[in-house]
Design a protein around this motif. Structure first.
Motif, PDB file in Angstrom:
ATOM      1  N   SER A  17       0.870  -1.284   0.070  1.00  8.08           N
ATOM      2  CA  SER A  17       0.080   0.082   0.137  1.00  8.08           C
ATOM      3  C   SER A  17       0.859   1.211   0.067  1.00  8.08           C
ATOM      4  O   SER A  17       0.492   2.250  -0.698  1.00  8.08           O
ATOM      5  CB  SER A  17      -1.061   0.114   1.169  1.00  8.08           C
ATOM      6  OG  SER A  17      -1.775   1.257   1.350  1.00  8.08           O
ATOM      7  N   THR A  75       1.461  -2.127 -14.073  1.00 12.69           N
ATOM      8  CA  THR A  75       0.207  -1.353 -14.141  1.00 12.69           C
ATOM      9  C   THR A  75      -0.934  -2.368 -14.876  1.00 12.69           C
ATOM     10  O   THR A  75      -1.908  -2.423 -14.630  1.00 12.69           O
ATOM     11  CB  THR A  75       0.153  -0.230 -15.003  1.00 12.69           C
ATOM     12  OG1 THR A  75       1.389   0.796 -14.472  1.00 12.69           O
ATOM     13  CG2 THR A  75      -0.890   0.523 -15.381  1.00 12.69           C
ATOM     14  N   THR A 119       2.767   1.606  -3.422  1.00 13.65           N
ATOM     15  CA  THR A 119       1.419   2.083  -4.133  1.00 13.65           C
ATOM     16  C   THR A 119       1.462   3.499  -4.229  1.00 13.65           C
ATOM     17  O   THR A 119       1.118   4.349  -5.163  1.00 13.65           O
ATOM     18  CB  THR A 119       0.106   1.440  -4.155  1.00 13.65           C
ATOM     19  OG1 THR A 119       0.426  -0.078  -4.331  1.00 13.65           O
ATOM     20  CG2 THR A 119      -1.018   1.601  -4.906  1.00 13.65           C
ATOM     21  N   GLU A 170       0.747   4.057 -11.981  1.00 12.41           N
ATOM     22  CA  GLU A 170      -0.325   3.512 -11.264  1.00 12.41           C
ATOM     23  C   GLU A 170       0.039   1.871 -10.904  1.00 12.41           C
ATOM     24  O   GLU A 170       0.185   1.282 -12.050  1.00 12.41           O
ATOM     25  CB  GLU A 170      -1.572   3.196 -12.186  1.00 12.41           C
ATOM     26  CG  GLU A 170      -3.103   2.452 -11.662  1.00 12.41           C
ATOM     27  CD  GLU A 170      -4.042   2.657 -12.656  1.00 12.41           C
ATOM     28  OE1 GLU A 170      -4.847   1.821 -12.393  1.00 12.41           O
ATOM     29  OE2 GLU A 170      -3.831   3.239 -13.729  1.00 12.41           O
ATOM     30  N   TYR A 171       0.121   1.492  -9.934  1.00 10.44           N
ATOM     31  CA  TYR A 171       0.648  -0.140  -9.598  1.00 10.44           C
ATOM     32  C   TYR A 171      -0.623  -0.705  -9.066  1.00 10.44           C
ATOM     33  O   TYR A 171      -1.376  -0.200  -8.423  1.00 10.44           O
ATOM     34  CB  TYR A 171       1.461   0.072  -8.361  1.00 10.44           C
ATOM     35  CG  TYR A 171       2.839   0.452  -8.417  1.00 10.44           C
ATOM     36  CD1 TYR A 171       3.618   0.863 -10.046  1.00 10.44           C
ATOM     37  CD2 TYR A 171       3.959   0.151  -7.714  1.00 10.44           C
ATOM     38  CE1 TYR A 171       4.862   1.129 -10.214  1.00 10.44           C
ATOM     39  CE2 TYR A 171       5.260   0.532  -7.944  1.00 10.44           C
ATOM     40  CZ  TYR A 171       5.556   0.866  -9.229  1.00 10.44           C
ATOM     41  OH  TYR A 171       7.042   1.252  -9.591  1.00 10.44           O
ATOM     42  N   ASN A 172      -0.728  -1.812  -9.615  1.00  8.73           N
ATOM     43  CA  ASN A 172      -1.841  -2.783  -9.534  1.00  8.73           C
ATOM     44  C   ASN A 172      -1.226  -3.830  -8.887  1.00  8.73           C
ATOM     45  O   ASN A 172      -1.088  -4.976  -9.687  1.00  8.73           O
ATOM     46  CB  ASN A 172      -2.843  -2.915 -10.598  1.00  8.73           C
ATOM     47  CG  ASN A 172      -3.463  -1.692 -11.022  1.00  8.73           C
ATOM     48  OD1 ASN A 172      -4.253  -1.302 -10.330  1.00  8.73           O
ATOM     49  ND2 ASN A 172      -3.364  -1.118 -12.532  1.00  8.73           N
TER      50      ASN A 172
END
Length: 228
Positions: free
Chosen positions: A82, A134, A85, A94-96
Motif C-alpha cells: 500500500s 500496471t 502504491t 499506477e501500480y496494481n
C-alpha cells in the motif's frame, strides 16, 4: 562542448522502486532541460535480478511471494505494498499489485540487451515495467515478451530467436558481475559519470541537483583545459 553525462542504472523490471526511481530521474532531467546550459545525458540500463530463483510461473500473488520470500506476515506485506502504491502514485505511476504476475526476469533482461542493440532499450524498459506493474501482463515467458517487443518496434521473429537461443545471457551476467564489483546489492542504483553512486529511488530534486553539479563541473574542467 562537453561529452554527455553517463547515467548507468542497475535495475530489475520487477522492482517497484526501480520504476519509481526511473520516473523521478526523468522528472529531474525534465527540470534541467530549460537551463541556459542544459545538461546532456546518456542513460543505459543494466541487469540486476532481485530474485533469480523465482519460477517463470509462480503459483500465488505478490503477497504470497513476499510473505514466503521475505518471511514477513501477510498483514505487513499488505501495508508495505500500500505504501509503495502511494509513493508510485506521487511519481505518476499506477501500480496494481492485485493483478501482478510474479515471475523470473532473466529473459526480460535478455530482451533489454537485444533492444539496446537495436536502439530501443529505453522504450523496452518502459514497456516492460508498465506491463508488469500496471497491466498485470506476464513478462517471464518468451511468447509474452515477444508480443511486448513487437509493440515497441522490434521484429517478433528475430526477438523470439534471440530469446530462445539465450544470445544475450552473457551480457546479463556481465552486468551482474559489474554490479558485484561496484558493491551494488540493492536496486535501483545509479552510477553517474562512472564516479558517483546514487542508491534508491531518490526524489526528482536530488537527481536534478546532482546532474546540474556534474554538468557544472564538466564546464569548469573544460575551461581549465582551454586556459592551459
Amino acid at each position: 562542448m562537453s561529452e554527455p553525462i553517463s547515467i548507468d542504472i542497475w535495475s530489475d523490471i520487477a522492482c517497484p522502486w526501480c520504476y519509481i526511481g526511473k520516473r523521478n530521474l526523468e522528472a529531474g532531467l525534465a527540470a534541467t532541460a530549460s537551463d541556459e546550459d542544459a545538461p546532456e545525458v546518456r542513460i543505459t540500463f543494466h541487469s540486476f535480478e532481485l530474485s533469480p530463483d523465482t519460477p517463470v510461473d509462480f503459483d500465488g500473488d505478490e503477497i504470497d511471494f513476499l510473505a514466503g520470500h521475505k518471511g514477513m506476515p501477510r498483514e505487513q506485506v499488505e501495508q508495505m505494498l500500500s505504501h509503495v502504491t502511494n509513493v508510485a502514485a506521487q511519481a505518476g505511476l499506477e501500480y496494481n499489485f492485485d493483478k501482478l504476475q510474479h515471475t523470473n526476469t532473466v529473459k526480460a533482461h535478455e530482451l533489454l540487451h537485444h533492444a539496446k542493440a537495436k536502439g530501443l532499450q529505453h522504450e523496452m524498459e518502459e514497456r516492460l515495467m508498465s506491463a508488469y506493474f500496471t497491466e498485470g501482463r506476464h513478462v517471464g515467458r518468451i511468447d509474452d515478451l515477444v508480443a511486448l517487443a513487437a509493440e515497441v518496434g522490434l521484429d517478433a521473429a528475430e526477438t523470439a530467436e534471440v530469446l530462445q537461443s539465450s544470445q544475450y545471457l552473457d551480457a546479463v551476467r556481465a552486468d551482474q558481475a559489474q554490479a558485484r564489483a561496484y558493491g551494488i546489492n540493492g536496486v535501483p542504483f545509479f552510477v553517474i559519470d562512472g564516479k558517483y553512486g546514487v542508491s534508491g529511488a531518490q526524489p526528482a530534486e536530488a537527481f536534478q541537483n546532482v546532474i546540474r553539479d556534474v554538468w557544472a563541473q564538466r564546464g569548469a574542467d573544460s575551461e581549465e583545459e582551454l586556459a592551459g
